[in-house]
Write an enzyme that holds these catalytic residues in place. Sequence first.
Site, PDB file in Angstrom:
ATOM      1  N   GLN A   1      22.699  -6.549  18.082  1.00 43.11           N
ATOM      2  CA  GLN A   1      22.014  -6.488  19.375  1.00 43.11           C
ATOM      3  C   GLN A   1      22.314  -7.747  20.171  1.00 43.11           C
ATOM      4  OE1 GLN A   1      19.145  -8.667  19.923  1.00 43.11           O
ATOM      5  NE2 GLN A   1      19.005  -8.055  22.063  1.00 43.11           N
TER       6      GLN A   1
ATOM      7  N   TYR B   1      21.699  -9.966  23.920  1.00 43.63           N
ATOM      8  CA  TYR B   1      21.121 -10.235  25.239  1.00 43.63           C
ATOM      9  C   TYR B   1      22.231 -10.807  26.122  1.00 43.63           C
ATOM     10  CZ  TYR B   1      16.621 -10.152  22.774  1.00 43.63           C
ATOM     11  OH  TYR B   1      15.540  -9.789  22.011  1.00 43.63           O
TER      12      TYR B   1
ATOM     13  N   THR C   1      20.469  -5.056  25.051  1.00 44.47           N
ATOM     14  CA  THR C   1      19.106  -4.919  25.563  1.00 44.47           C
ATOM     15  C   THR C   1      19.072  -5.209  27.059  1.00 44.47           C
ATOM     16  OG1 THR C   1      18.154  -5.549  23.432  1.00 44.47           O
ATOM     17  CG2 THR C   1      16.738  -5.775  25.367  1.00 44.47           C
TER      18      THR C   1
ATOM     19  N   HIS D   1      10.509  -1.609  24.947  1.00 43.48           N
ATOM     20  CA  HIS D   1      10.541  -2.865  24.177  1.00 43.48           C
ATOM     21  C   HIS D   1       9.307  -2.984  23.275  1.00 43.48           C
ATOM     22  CE1 HIS D   1      13.107  -6.564  24.209  1.00 43.48           C
ATOM     23  NE2 HIS D   1      12.103  -7.026  23.483  1.00 43.48           N
TER      24      HIS D   1
END
Length: 393
Positions: free
Chosen positions: A132, A134, A160, A284
Amino acid sequence: MDSLNLVPASVSDFRRIAEKRLPRMLFDYVDGGAGAEVTLRDNVADFERIRLGQRVLRDISDIRTEVDFLDETLSMPVILAPVGMAGMMAHRAETMAKRVADRMGIPFTLSTVSICPIEEVARVSDRPMWFQLYMLRDRGVVLEILQRAWDHGVRTLVFTVDLNVLGTRYRDIRNGMGGGASRWGRLRGGPIDYLAHPHWLWKVALTGGPLTFGNIARYAPSAKALPDFKQWVDSQFDGSVDCEDIAWLRQQWKGKLILKGILDPQDALGARDVGADALVVSNHGGRQLDGVASGAAMLPRVADAVAGSIPLIVDGGVRSGQDVVKALALGAKAVMIGRPWIYALAAQGEAGLARLLSIFHLDMRTALGLSGYPIADSVDRGALLDSGEPPRN
């Protein structure tokens, strides 16, 4: 009369044990949500309110929980979601989670802000994990992290998209995670609470190090403790990310790209058109904007909008194998679970997570069999008692 509670049988059982084992600040960080936690509660409650139909006198002698998803065969449509700071909740938690996920035949997703770095977690086995990401302001750091992930076998990237503004989490404020606590408050929420949790103190604080954000430690050399790393990460979140940035990311990443944090049907269409391979319908975990709709409520609307043109995952509030089947009926191809796997590891370590996932699998088989849909890949809205949208209060 209360049961003996000798053996955990549900997510709530593991949660209860984890609450006893973890220092309050850490438990609240995992367990809590944004604001008054309305959305956090709705995530669970909306799945609970959905009713499966019970259909019998059908041949269910061959129940199959396996699904094909993005060129992978999963033993059941469950994915361990990325959870930041997981290694603060159990001894090298991310490595334990991958070991269990590998044995169970499901994907594990490593967070950008994990305690264990990509390199350590990848050594668990040759089975590729998911990673994952950001979008950080420093695109050079982004490119380097992507290359590290690729070099260590990652072929599925979960990006994300709903963290361009940080949610206001009242529990974290009350516990002083963002600062502001008095000297006594820092003592009570730190050393005194740690000493009251000897299992965590030994397993994590004293023998579970290094307790840094392993994936980004090299990019914040002046950071000495977790609050320093968190401050660096918070400063790096880029609020300007739009579809052009996703298109840029699509050009950089050669593997599968999943966008996580889609809740609106139009956003889903835009994400599909910019090159995403799959979407996670998600708020989230109720940790960002309190008062928004749950994943269970929005999933059928997003599914109708994309009309099968892109596979969907849903997260937030999935607490059982029955919930997994409900999610499939609402239009998802798989679910992500976050808090449940953290509760299980914090409660009973690797054995606890293995037990939790086995319970999910058993529950799912029961739901498939008694709803008359023995093949997971064939579940549709016909498995539901009604249209599938949570009833209005």
